[in-house]
Write an enzyme that holds these catalytic residues in place. Sequence first.
Site, short mmCIF file in Angstrom:
data_model
loop_
_atom_site.label_atom_id
_atom_site.label_comp_id
_atom_site.label_asym_id
_atom_site.label_seq_id
_atom_site.Cartn_x
_atom_site.Cartn_y
_atom_site.Cartn_z
N TYR A 1 -6.52 3.92 2.48
CA TYR A 1 -7.53 3.87 3.53
C TYR A 1 -7.32 5.01 4.53
CZ TYR A 1 -8.55 -0.98 2.06
OH TYR A 1 -8.91 -2.10 1.37
N GLY B 1 -21.01 -3.03 -6.94
CA GLY B 1 -20.00 -3.92 -6.38
C GLY B 1 -20.58 -4.94 -5.43
N LYS C 1 -6.69 -4.59 5.19
CA LYS C 1 -5.36 -4.15 4.77
C LYS C 1 -4.92 -2.93 5.58
CE LYS C 1 -2.61 -3.13 0.68
NZ LYS C 1 -1.99 -1.90 1.23
#
Length: 378
Positions: free
Chosen positions: A163, A18, A128
């Site tokens: 999260y 990534g 977020k």
Amino acid sequence: MRRNEVDENVALIFGVTGLVGREIVKTLLMSKPGWRIYGVARNPEINSMTKMYNFISCDLLNASETKQRLSPLQDIVSHVFWVTWSGEFPLDTDECCVQNKTMLMNALDAILPNAKRLKHFSLQTGMKHYVSLVEETMARGEGSSLYYYSEECPRKSSGKNFYYVLEDLLKEKITRSSVVWSVQRPGLLMGSSSRTLYNFMGSLCVYGAMCKYLNLPFVFGGTRECWEESYIDGSDSNLVAEQHIFAATSGKVREKGEAFNAINGVGFTWKEIWPEIGKKLGVQVNETTMFDEGFWFGREMVERKHVWDEIVVKEKLVRTEIEDLANWYFLDALFRCPFKLLGKREKVDRFGFKRKYRTLDSVLYWIDVMRDEKLIPL
């Protein structure tokens, strides 16, 4: 086991293909001598970067496979970097929380039982984390409303956020050990990868290449507020990778669960930087018409898959499908975001990590990188 495998630092990077995982590999190899690196992902990259480290193909949702592939490393790994997640289900759903928790649980069960050398576990989540706390953390700026989130902001009280699930799982699993764990929270990530769902640079560059190929204007499709005001923080993948390594190796992060915003640190507006991005991509940018609130990427670009296929062949690029790089619905969501997502970075500055980036510089740099990797045309 060879002696040098025990004596050196050994990194285990989850999500190695990534945006940030690739940069952690490069940064360790270039600036941190004496590291042995293992990288985990389901599929290898389409280029030859996997020659730089020990690649492990693994489906982290499969507990038996994860244990088989990773347990041999448990007595040598010194630092773990978790920069992966599953986007199979919509964010803020039970399914997303369960799937991401399962991945981390399987990994921890494979590496923790005999992790005698493990010193630090660095978890990546994102800004977020703060998304529903706008009303609680509003601060008025001159002439407009600005929203800045610090690491001390409380968790949101409603909805789902995987999260939180990952942080709670680490707290549960690592509390009784001597291992320190930290959390890095980037904003809008900028980097190069063909294995990333929310790939801003890939989406931007594919859009620019198609505009150039079709002789179309390079317009910003979004709301006027997102166009004219600071709405989100950029996070250069180089900076985020360096911050992961700083947190894991500097010795300055000693408390378990210490969280840090991982952002460039210099604000920007799309209106300011869009002309320079267009110039770099070699496309038409008309300063009077480059903003178009009626332009939707998902509507205008989704039927042009064949155009990208033609560009790849004509420019002799690395073979990619358009979905490997571009996510039009992500661009629409980003440029029409209904809330501001801006963070403070005083905390990581205070800990001694002071590197900052200008977001325009980040964008221009990653365009060059993607060109060098032959993912996009010159």
